[in-house]
Design an enzyme around this catalytic site. Structure first.
Site, mmCIF file in Angstrom:
data_model
loop_
_atom_site.group_PDB
_atom_site.id
_atom_site.type_symbol
_atom_site.label_atom_id
_atom_site.label_comp_id
_atom_site.label_asym_id
_atom_site.label_seq_id
_atom_site.Cartn_x
_atom_site.Cartn_y
_atom_site.Cartn_z
ATOM 1 N N ASP A 1 0.869 -1.223 0.079
ATOM 2 C CA ASP A 1 -0.008 -0.024 0.059
ATOM 3 C C ASP A 1 0.713 1.215 -0.180
ATOM 4 O O ASP A 1 2.169 1.069 0.084
ATOM 5 C CB ASP A 1 -0.882 -0.027 1.318
ATOM 6 N N GLU B 1 2.422 4.932 -4.290
ATOM 7 C CA GLU B 1 2.496 5.864 -5.451
ATOM 8 C C GLU B 1 4.001 6.663 -5.379
ATOM 9 O O GLU B 1 4.071 6.796 -6.617
ATOM 10 C CB GLU B 1 1.259 6.941 -5.013
ATOM 11 N N ASP C 1 -9.013 3.837 -1.972
ATOM 12 C CA ASP C 1 -9.950 4.177 -1.058
ATOM 13 C C ASP C 1 -11.338 4.776 -1.659
ATOM 14 O O ASP C 1 -11.500 5.904 -1.832
ATOM 15 C CB ASP C 1 -9.453 5.224 -0.020
HETATM 16 C C1 GLC Z 1 -4.826 3.428 2.705
HETATM 17 C C2 GLC Z 1 -5.308 2.104 1.957
HETATM 18 C C3 GLC Z 1 -6.274 1.399 3.120
HETATM 19 C C4 GLC Z 1 -5.706 1.151 4.191
HETATM 20 C C5 GLC Z 1 -5.335 2.259 4.836
HETATM 21 C C6 GLC Z 1 -4.456 2.093 6.007
HETATM 22 O O1 GLC Z 1 -5.876 4.121 2.982
HETATM 23 O O2 GLC Z 1 -5.757 2.437 0.790
HETATM 24 O O3 GLC Z 1 -6.807 0.195 2.172
HETATM 25 O O4 GLC Z 1 -6.762 0.310 5.065
HETATM 26 O O5 GLC Z 1 -4.350 2.915 4.283
HETATM 27 O O6 GLC Z 1 -3.553 0.964 6.109
#
Ligand code: GLC
Length: 760
Positions: free
Chosen positions: A387, A390, A458
């Site tokens: 995650d 980017e 998200d």
């Molecule tokens: C980001 C991710 C999400 C995750 C959050 C906490 O917003 O896109 O899926 O739950 O971070 O890690």
């Protein structure tokens, strides 16, 4: 800033694989990759060592070459590239001379400073699909987009850019198709006639070369096959990752994780996966466990395994600045992080606070990163969720002078997430040996399907996000990213019970079926919605498990051809205008034969467009003739789903997880049709790479409506099917039946290995 437009060809040289053309402004290089793929690179400073993150092939196509006063022509068996000499313009045609895509004669390729743009003709009926994860319509005509991988938290249905950069699209006009992949990782732009009074379409980037691959084959499926030949295809994912996945930010401790697993088993709701989001870590330090809340990860995972659950954990790229934290100490010592030009490590803030960011563009850094996964694999984690890659940093704008090796951030930002996924995949592959890992990433560049599944970040708990998510999954599929999903239920905000039920029923037909939600939102597990809703959710998840033999075969086909599991109708019904219509553009085929029509949770009736042919409603067996729009009931218990006439859909009994072998009976559902059909059945052990050595069970199942027979070919491969018997479930055959009711043959036949034929 001056404008420089590509001018006259001054010299033209034939090379082994194409041409080199010199103009005053730049050098143009053409390579024939295959009969249907030609690469054009127009550069002021070509660097032969500049490799592509996306492309895994070399030029290898045969071509003929001819030259006249005005034009040079490259001809292959699949297409023709006409290059006008003055000014230098690139025009692509079919072998029969129909224009596929032509430069705008006036502006062609040009530069404004480092910015490089290509203006091309726009055809009156031209439509555009692809570009991966983008908001807006399936058909991107009249819209414009930017690619700049961004942590797009709280995005809405218009936000652009989002998390991924996949600069590949398919153009459709005059009953012709072509594909174009602009392989450039700088910030890039696409305008599909949004701002040009319908004169032109254009694309370009803030820097780098005009570097594109043109796909001239006819048919969108074939273009996708060619595009994924060029940029790679996914491997077979572990079977368990196709089951139901339960996620949340975060299950806060081991007990809570176990409780969730226990509840699935208690309520007999099938599931395979539970996630640990960031809170399993110690202070959000990657590759650590919180010793208070997750004191014994191995014991936790062992218990989960006993219940047939796998654990997936999140990893973010940001390494917390903290002396004594091994990843930090080692990274600093070895110089593994992104830097400022003076050599200082760049610092940005993410979940752990102040962080440095690994330079995943370097092989030694990727190796280092990959090895660190031992902290997760040792206790038994089998899935790795990448995650914030980017990369995200609070405030978004990482300074443009931050360097990854020799390159400044703006040049390679769009490939950072892909390189993190690559490092993760390569690392866990090495550690896990013959076992298939599951990798999931938020940021991506073209080609990421080689390493990872993707999800769309998200989203929010609104109907329009559910529908948009489906279009994104369809568009990702057009771009080779077959294994894609969305946060079912919506990440931000609280869904209504109706929305969670509806979204879950669509999840059955989403390649990755994961329920996920933001911290602070109401709990989302199936039993949180009252008995009645839980029963619907359960039934839908059960349907997913019943369909797994069909789904797994579809994934195999996708690995072989690149064709997505979840397909925009435009792929199969390219010249049917209706499939681009905003009223129907959320509809898709799941595998070869299941047509799904997503419907808002607030609507209990739906208008559905059925393309040509005949279709049966999955739930009732009611038959409809296609080529028209119908209005159907769409209660929350029954998403409008239709089966193509002639379809063969292998199903199994309800199992509680993919570890559960079931009753050993394959139910072969067949819907009557007028034309013969073939289903390519595929099965393997679901967890190892043995399938790459033919340890699989593959056979063709052929339905012949005239002879009223179903025949099974000899089995290929050395795997023993977990189904020992097969039974026929016939829909729409009995003469008295108008509505295609099910006729079940009570007889069980041996599935075995030898060819056989059943008539009825
Ligand atoms: C980001 C991710 C999400 C995750 C959050 C906490 O917003 O896109 O899926 O739950 O971070 O890690």
């Amino acid at each position: 800033m001056d404008l420089e437009i590509l001018g006259k060809a001054e010299s033209i040289k034939k090379t082994k694989h194409g041409l080199v053309i010199q103009t005053k402004e730049a050098t143009a290089r053409i390579w024939v990759y295959s009969n249907n793929i030609i690469r054009v690179n127009v550069s002021k400073a070509f660097n032969a060592n500049d490799h592509s993150f996306a492309v895994i092939q070399q030029p290898a196509g045969d071509f003929e070459f001819s030259e006249s006063n005005d034009e040079v022509t490259i001809i292959t068996t699949g297409m023709r590239l006409g290059i006008a000499k003055n000014p230098l313009r690139f025009n692509f045609y079919t072998v029969n001379g129909h224009a596929l895509s032509e430069d705008d004669e006036r502006f062609g390729i040009n530069w404004q400073g480092n910015r490089v743009i290509n203006y091309r003709k726009l055809y009156p009926d031209e439509k555009f699909i692809g570009l991966g994860e983008k908001t807006g319509n399936l058909n991107k005509r009249g819209a414009s987009f930017v690619n700049w991988n961004t942590d797009a938290a709280m995005h809405d249905t218009k936000t652009d850019p989002l998390y991924k950069t996949i600069p590949f699209f398919v153009g459709i006009h005059d009953r012709l198709t072509y594909g174009l992949f602009f392989d450039n990782t700088h910030k890039s732009y696409f305008d599909f006639g949004a701002t040009t009074d319908d004169q032109m379409t254009w694309f370009g980037a803030d820097g780098g070369d005009m570097n594109y691959y043109f796909f001239g084959t006819q048919g969108i499926a074939k273009i996708i096959e060619d595009y994924t030949w060029l940029t790679g295809r996914m491997e077979m994912p572990p079977l368990w990752s196709l089951g139901y996945q339960q996620c949340r930010w975060s299950y806060m401790n081991a007990k809570e994780v176990l409780k969730v697993a226990e509840n699935f088993r208690k309520y007999n709701i099938p599931a395979d996966v539970i996630y640990c989001d960031i809170d399993y870590m110690d202070g959000f330090k990657i590759f650590t466990w919180n010793s208070q809340t997750f004191p014994d990860p191995k014991a936790l995972i062992d218990k989960l395994k006993e219940m047939n659950f796998r654990l997936i954990t999140i990893v973010d790229p940001g390494i917390k600045i903290e002396k004594g934290y091994p990843q930090y100490d080692e990274g600093v010592k070895k110089g593994y992080f992104a830097t400022y030009p003076n050599g200082e490590n760049y610092t940005g803030e993410v979940w752990p606070g102040r962080c440095h960011f690994p330079d995943f563009f370097r092989e030694d850094v990727r190796e280092w990163w990959g090895k660190s996964f031992a902290a997760l694999t040792q206790p038994g984690v089998e899935g790795f969720w990448n995650d914030m890659n980017e990369p995200a940093a609070w405030g978004q704008n990482i300074p443009w002078l931050v360097k990854f090796g020799e390159k400044f951030m703006p040049e390679v930002r769009n490939a950072y997430g892909m390189q993190m996924a690559r490092a993760t995949y390569d690392g866990v592959r090495k550690i896990m040996g013959n076992k298939r890992p599951f990798v999931l990433t938020r940021a991506a560049y073209a080609g990421t399907q080689r390493y990872s599944a993707v999800w769309t970040g998200d989203n929010s708990a609104f109907d329009e996000h559910m529908l948009m998510g489906q279009r994104m999954v369809s568009s990702l599929g057009i771009c080779g990213m077959s294994f894609a999903g969305v946060d079912i239920g919506g990440f931000s905000y609280n869904p209504s019970p109706e929305l969670i039920v509806r979204w879950n029923s669509l999840g059955v037909y989403t390649p990755m079926f994961r329920n996920h939600a933001q911290q602070g939102t109401i709990m989302r597990e199936p039993w949180r919605w009252g008995k009645k809703n839980m029963a619907i959710i359960k039934k839908d998840i059960e349907l997913r498990y019943r369909l797994l033999p069909y789904i797994y075969s579809a994934f195999y086909h996708s690995c072989l051809t690149g064709l997505p599991v979840s397909r925009a109708l435009a792929i199969d019904y390219t010249n049917d205008k209706k499939v681009y219509d905003e009223s129907y553009h959320n509809q898709f085929l799941f595998g070869d034969s299941i047509l799904v029509a997503p419907v808002e949770s607030t609507k209990l009736k739906a208008k559905v467009y059925l393309p040509k042919g005949a279709w049966y409603r999955f739930s009732t067996g009611e038959k409809f003739n296609g080529g028209k729009t119908i209005t159907v009931d769409a209660p929350l218990t029954d998403l409008p789903v239709f089966i193509k006439a002639g379809a063969i859909i292998p199903m199994q009994n309800v199992v509680q997880s993919t570890n559960d072998k079931g009753d050993g009976i394959l139910a072969l559902h067949t819907w009557n049709g007028v034309e013969p059909s073939i289903f390519n059945y595929y099965e393997d052990d679901g967890t190892t790479y043995d399938y790459q050595n033919k340890v699989y069970y593959k056979r063709q199942i052929i339905f012949d409506p005239v002879r009223r027979s179903i025949s099974f070919s000899d089995v290929e491969g050395s795997f023993t099917s977990r189904f020992s018997q097969v039974k026929l479930m016939l829909h729409g055959f009995s003469d008295s039946s108008k509505n295609g009711e099910t006729e079940r043959r009570q007889v069980l036949y041996k599935f075995g290995n030898a060819a056989f034929k059943l008539t009825f």
